[in-house]
Design a protein around this motif. Structure first.
Motif, mmCIF file in Angstrom:
data_model
loop_
_atom_site.group_PDB
_atom_site.id
_atom_site.type_symbol
_atom_site.label_atom_id
_atom_site.label_comp_id
_atom_site.label_asym_id
_atom_site.label_seq_id
_atom_site.Cartn_x
_atom_site.Cartn_y
_atom_site.Cartn_z
ATOM 1 N N ASP A 100 13.088 11.548 -27.040
ATOM 2 C CA ASP A 100 13.553 10.287 -26.451
ATOM 3 C C ASP A 100 12.383 9.381 -26.087
ATOM 4 O OD1 ASP A 100 16.130 11.114 -26.755
ATOM 5 O OD2 ASP A 100 16.593 11.275 -24.614
ATOM 6 N N LYS A 140 21.864 6.276 -28.360
ATOM 7 C CA LYS A 140 20.812 6.350 -27.339
ATOM 8 C C LYS A 140 20.493 4.964 -26.775
ATOM 9 C CE LYS A 140 18.473 10.537 -29.015
ATOM 10 N NZ LYS A 140 18.621 11.326 -27.760
ATOM 11 N N ASN A 146 22.401 2.258 -26.730
ATOM 12 C CA ASN A 146 23.521 1.782 -25.914
ATOM 13 C C ASN A 146 23.551 2.471 -24.558
ATOM 14 O OD1 ASN A 146 24.929 -0.261 -27.443
ATOM 15 N ND2 ASN A 146 25.526 1.331 -28.889
ATOM 16 N N SER A 147 23.231 3.746 -24.538
ATOM 17 C CA SER A 147 23.199 4.496 -23.283
ATOM 18 C C SER A 147 22.100 3.960 -22.362
ATOM 19 C CB SER A 147 22.976 5.980 -23.565
ATOM 20 O OG SER A 147 22.837 6.713 -22.354
ATOM 21 N N TRP A 148 20.921 3.717 -22.920
ATOM 22 C CA TRP A 148 19.801 3.211 -22.107
ATOM 23 C C TRP A 148 20.089 1.814 -21.574
ATOM 24 C CZ3 TRP A 148 16.269 5.160 -26.542
ATOM 25 C CH2 TRP A 148 16.007 6.523 -26.358
ATOM 26 N N GLN A 155 23.144 0.651 -20.893
ATOM 27 C CA GLN A 155 24.159 0.805 -19.860
ATOM 28 C C GLN A 155 23.580 1.398 -18.574
ATOM 29 O OE1 GLN A 155 27.199 3.155 -21.784
ATOM 30 N NE2 GLN A 155 27.671 1.543 -23.275
ATOM 31 N N GLU A 156 22.599 2.284 -18.714
ATOM 32 C CA GLU A 156 21.967 2.900 -17.543
ATOM 33 C C GLU A 156 20.980 1.968 -16.855
ATOM 34 O OE1 GLU A 156 20.105 6.347 -19.135
ATOM 35 O OE2 GLU A 156 22.001 7.399 -19.540
ATOM 36 N N GLY A 157 20.671 0.845 -17.484
ATOM 37 C CA GLY A 157 19.737 -0.101 -16.891
ATOM 38 C C GLY A 157 18.280 0.202 -17.180
ATOM 39 N N LYS A 158 18.006 1.188 -18.032
ATOM 40 C CA LYS A 158 16.613 1.486 -18.375
ATOM 41 C C LYS A 158 16.013 0.383 -19.251
ATOM 42 C CE LYS A 158 16.940 6.514 -18.057
ATOM 43 N NZ LYS A 158 16.831 7.818 -18.773
ATOM 44 N N ARG A 194 16.455 -3.762 -20.389
ATOM 45 C CA ARG A 194 17.115 -5.001 -19.978
ATOM 46 C C ARG A 194 17.396 -5.934 -21.151
ATOM 47 N NH1 ARG A 194 13.147 -9.085 -19.348
ATOM 48 N NH2 ARG A 194 11.003 -8.331 -19.153
ATOM 49 N N LYS A 197 12.749 1.975 -13.886
ATOM 50 C CA LYS A 197 13.815 2.904 -14.264
ATOM 51 C C LYS A 197 13.312 4.054 -15.132
ATOM 52 C CE LYS A 197 17.663 0.897 -12.658
ATOM 53 N NZ LYS A 197 18.723 1.585 -11.883
#
Length: 287
Positions: A6, A41, A43-45, A47-50, A52, A254
């Motif tokens: 990752d 991955k 899309n997940s990052w 959504q998690e705010g990692k 911007r 983040k």
């Protein structure tokens, strides 16, 4: 090839997507993973705010913009009103209240001296060059009697730093592209002329591009440009450093970089070049 971790994927996304009709598929192949896994991955990052933003990183000067770092000295009684007036201007890209934290030892390196009286509200102001003076003057009037201190860049020693979440290191090396930490006299470069379609494409790319197999499909529909033409423009803009890259922009807090500070020094003019090069050599220095 081995499957990328990752952190390796995040580093690659910061360095920039390949230029092509299906850039995520191209990058996934380089990383040894499937496109579906890469898209999931990202899309997940997001959504998690990692992260911007994922889109084009343009040289604003080449688009006809002029920008400057500004600062204002406020008081506890006026700070909220002054900041509220500043941030509503569309040309404000960053605005921070800065100062030495009260709970931090003043004996540490970098602590201000008792005689220092620095401005505390710092912001970046960027508008079209032919509107710059008029809009800055209007902003100055709106926050009077507070006064804006302008600090235009004279020389750039380092930009385009990426963050490695695994090692907490920073890197300035972009494989396949010119190094962006080379010195640059920060004079206003020649503005490139763009068609209406190209301007619309730049506006689209300056926001988030769709994280899909065909991320430029919507741009084709909105601009009337073919996918081949868009790819051609992206390659030209990147080669000409009008667009530095198409990349992910992370929220560094983040991903483990929990603290940062803006630092200033009093430096004699004849030593400024030497000291600027020295500072730029440290990986901890991002700009």
């Amino acid at each position: 090839m081995n499957k990328a971790s990752d952190t390796e994927i995040l580093s690659a996304l910061q360095r920039g997507l390949p230029i092509g009709p299906h850039p995520f598929d191209m990058l996934a192949g380089e990383l040894g993973i499937s496109e579906e896994e890469l898209l999931a991955k990202i899309n997940s990052w997001m959504q998690e705010g990692k992260a911007r933003r994922l889109g084009g990183v343009f040289d604003a000067r080449r688009l006809g913009y002029r920008s400057v770092l500004c600062a204002v000295k406020t008081t506890p009684e006026t700070i909220d009103d002054v900041a509220a007036e500043i941030v509503q201007h569309p040309g404000i890209t960053h605005c921070y209240l800065r100062g030495w934290p009260e709970d931090t030892e003043k004996s540490l390196p970098g602590a201000p001296l008792a005689t220092d009286d620095f401005p505390d509200l710092w912001f970046t102001f960027a508008v079209l060059s032919d509107e710059f003076d008029e809009q800055l003057q209007a902003l100055s009037k709106s926050i009077a009697p507070a006064k804006i201190i302008m600090m235009p860049a004279v020389k750039r020693f380092k930009i385009d730093v990426i963050f490695d979440p695994a090692t907490r290191e920073r890197s300035e090396t972009f494989p396949g592209a010119p190094l962006r930490n080379t010195e640059d006299n920060d004079t206003q470069p020649a503005t490139t002329t763009f068609s209406a379609q190209e301007r619309k494409l730049i506006n689209i790319l300056s926001n988030n591009i769709p994280v899909t197999h065909s991320p430029f499909k919507q741009a084709c529909e909105e601009t009337g440009l073919s996918i081949d033409k868009i790819v051609e423009l992206l390659q030209h803009w990147q080669d000409a450093v009008i667009m530095r890259r198409m990349a992910i922009i992370l929220r560094h807090r983040k991903i483990g970089f929990k603290a940062n500070a803006m630092c200033t020094w009093y430096v004699n003019t004849d030593l400024a070049l030497e000291k600027g090069r020295t500072l730029a050599s440290f990986s901890e220095v991002t700009h």
